[in-house]
Design a protein around this motif. Structure first.
Motif, PDB file in Angstrom:
ATOM      1  N   THR A 179       8.223  12.579  14.646  1.00  0.00           N
ATOM      2  CA  THR A 179       8.992  11.382  14.983  1.00  0.00           C
ATOM      3  C   THR A 179       8.592  10.898  16.370  1.00  0.00           C
ATOM      4  O   THR A 179       8.221  11.685  17.243  1.00  0.00           O
ATOM      5  N   THR A 181      10.336   8.177  19.172  1.00  0.00           N
ATOM      6  CA  THR A 181      11.532   7.370  19.399  1.00  0.00           C
ATOM      7  C   THR A 181      11.200   5.890  19.503  1.00  0.00           C
ATOM      8  O   THR A 181      11.884   5.043  18.927  1.00  0.00           O
ATOM      9  N   TYR A 226       7.813  12.220  21.530  1.00  0.00           N
ATOM     10  CA  TYR A 226       7.144  12.679  20.318  1.00  0.00           C
ATOM     11  C   TYR A 226       7.638  14.089  19.979  1.00  0.00           C
ATOM     12  O   TYR A 226       7.759  14.954  20.858  1.00  0.00           O
ATOM     13  N   SER A 350       4.763   5.717   7.590  1.00  0.00           N
ATOM     14  CA  SER A 350       5.841   5.519   8.541  1.00  0.00           C
ATOM     15  C   SER A 350       7.072   5.023   7.802  1.00  0.00           C
ATOM     16  O   SER A 350       7.015   4.040   7.057  1.00  0.00           O
ATOM     17  N   ALA A 356      17.162  10.102  13.046  1.00  0.00           N
ATOM     18  CA  ALA A 356      16.334  11.226  13.460  1.00  0.00           C
ATOM     19  C   ALA A 356      16.594  12.407  12.543  1.00  0.00           C
ATOM     20  O   ALA A 356      17.753  12.783  12.318  1.00  0.00           O
ATOM     21  N   ALA A 378      14.657   7.190  15.342  1.00  0.00           N
ATOM     22  CA  ALA A 378      13.255   7.454  15.654  1.00  0.00           C
ATOM     23  C   ALA A 378      12.385   6.929  14.523  1.00  0.00           C
ATOM     24  O   ALA A 378      12.852   6.700  13.397  1.00  0.00           O
ATOM     25  N   ASP A 379      11.105   6.730  14.824  1.00  0.00           N
ATOM     26  CA  ASP A 379      10.109   6.313  13.833  1.00  0.00           C
ATOM     27  C   ASP A 379       9.556   7.579  13.184  1.00  0.00           C
ATOM     28  O   ASP A 379       8.870   8.378  13.824  1.00  0.00           O
ATOM     29  N   ALA A 380       9.888   7.785  11.911  1.00  0.00           N
ATOM     30  CA  ALA A 380       9.479   8.997  11.195  1.00  0.00           C
ATOM     31  C   ALA A 380       8.068   8.825  10.644  1.00  0.00           C
ATOM     32  O   ALA A 380       7.777   7.841   9.950  1.00  0.00           O
TER      33      ALA A 380
END
Length: 418
Positions: A179, A181, A226, A350, A356, A378-380
């Motif tokens: 992930t 953020t 990260y 993505s 999260a 968060a960007d998974a």
């Protein structure tokens, strides 16, 4: 002559009285209904009425308004023994495939043949086996039996060949779940990636040469936001399935149950939720090992907060008592799709900025301040890389059950969109 007429009339009366009973005895299924509708005795026809033209006779209809016999009885489907042989109107043929080269080398599940069946259903579609033309699909650890058209047999043979192929034996894939953020990592990574089409809403996908993927991971690892959730040694063999999960239970009080005979007059009703992520990954390399297919099923759950609700639960002892229950406010994200890509490149997916998937490190100072805090987002990211043929993995002594639990296929059959 008068005595003869009396005898004939008496005989006709006897015949008219006996005939209805004989007819009813021939139709047993109608006897109950006939008894209900016969509300008046049968009167025999006499001279003039017996010779009356048919056009003058008014038919007797069943009385309206009467309920059918036993209206609550369930109706059941009619069936027959069927044909003695399978129909072949569309040219169907029966074939038996030897799948022992695959099942004998799989020891982490009791039913390895189910993997072959699942991939056949993904490739051909479930409808092809439950509609016209008639088709059959059955498997055990030794044989896969298929009855269908030659065109369908060709698709099935391609899937079976990919499982039993010795060139794909011990062909492995690596997974990396992470992930970030802030999604601004795309600004620098865009020249390294080639976008691909993804059907799931909110999900993006790219292909990267392995060199570019290594460079991207190195750059992401330098960021303070990260975080990785899997080991770099997490491998999945072709034709197998794995489930990686960080789901953890969270209990709460969701309601109350009255108990008048026990103090305080009620019992709290407990509920449980799951937080975290669950990833199911099923890869299958092609016959020439130049490309691969995979089914990715990712589920993310997060409880944003619990909304309190006060309930009045009066009792004989405490008429004004109250009880607080919680109503969860949740965020969920799901990905369920099938992908195909060259094995010399890395697949990157993505999920977008979602909940999260893991526990966030707390900040003592921020936790002490009375300020509003939003749930973590968060960007998974998911990296999938084909590692090629590797040495056959051996489970350490005493860890056989743990390995089976990690790499075993879930009991439920895959039913989603591919």
């Amino acid at each position: 002559m008068s005595m003869l007429r009396i005898s004939v009339a008496f005989a006709c009366t006897l015949v008219a009285a006996v005939a209805p009973a004989q007819v009813v005895s021939g139709w047993q299924s109608r006897s109950a209904a006939s008894d209900r509708y016969n509300t008046s005795p049968v009167t025999p026809l006499t001279g003039n009425e017996a010779t009356r033209p048919q056009s003058d006779i008014t038919p007797i209809s069943e009385p309206s308004g009467l309920a059918p016999v036993n209206p609550t009885a369930p109706s059941r489907a009619r069936f027959s023994e069927g044909a003695k042989s399978l129909p072949s109107d569309h040219g169907q043929v029966m074939r038996e495939y030897d799948i022992r080269p695959y099942t004998l080398r799989v020891n982490h599940t009791q039913r390895p043949e189910q993997q072959i069946v699942d991939w056949i259903l993904r490739e051909t579609g479930y409808e092809a086996w439950h509609s016209e033309p008639l088709g059959l699909l059955s498997a055990n650890r030794e044989t896969l039996r298929v009855y269908h058209t030659p065109e369908m047999q060709s698709l099935v043979a391609d899937i079976v060949d990919r499982f039993v192929n010795t060139q794909s034996e011990n062909f492995a894939f690596s997974l990396r779940i992470a992930t970030v953020t802030n999604p601004n990592w795309r600004a620098r990574a865009l020249p390294l990636m080639k976008p691909i089409s993804v059907q799931s809403p909110g999900v993006q996908g790219w292909l990267l040469p392995k060199e570019n993927a290594a460079l991207l991971v190195s750059e992401l690892a330098k960021r303070s936001d990260y975080r990785e959730y899997t080991s770099t040694q997490q491998l999945v063999m072709s034709g197998h399935s794995i489930v990686v999960s960080t789901m953890r239970p969270r209990g709460y009080i969701r309601g109350v149950t009255p108990t008048q005979n026990v103090w305080p007059g009620f019992q709290p009703e407990m509920g449980q939720l799951e937080e975290g992520f669950s990833l199911e990954f099923s890869p299958l390399v092609s016959l020439d090992t130049a490309s691969a297919d995979s089914v990715v099923k990712l589920r993310l759950n997060q409880v944003e907060k619990m909304l309190p609700v006060m309930l009045d639960v009066p009792s004989t002892v405490a008429p004004n008592q109250r009880m607080q229950v919680d109503v969860p406010q949740m965020t969920m994200a799901n990905l369920h799709e099938r992908f195909r890509w060259p094995t010399d490149q890395v697949l990157l997916l993505s999920m977008g900025v979602v909940a999260a998937p893991g526990l966030e490190k707390g900040n003592a100072l921020a936790d002490a301040l009375p300020i509003l805090k939003s749930p973590p987002r968060a960007d998974a990211l998911l990296f999938v890389e084909a590692r090629g043929r590797i040495a056959a993995p051996t489970a350490p002594s005493g860890a056989g059950n743990a390995a089976a639990a990690t790499a075993s296929r879930p009991a439920t059959t895959f039913q989603g969109r591919y």
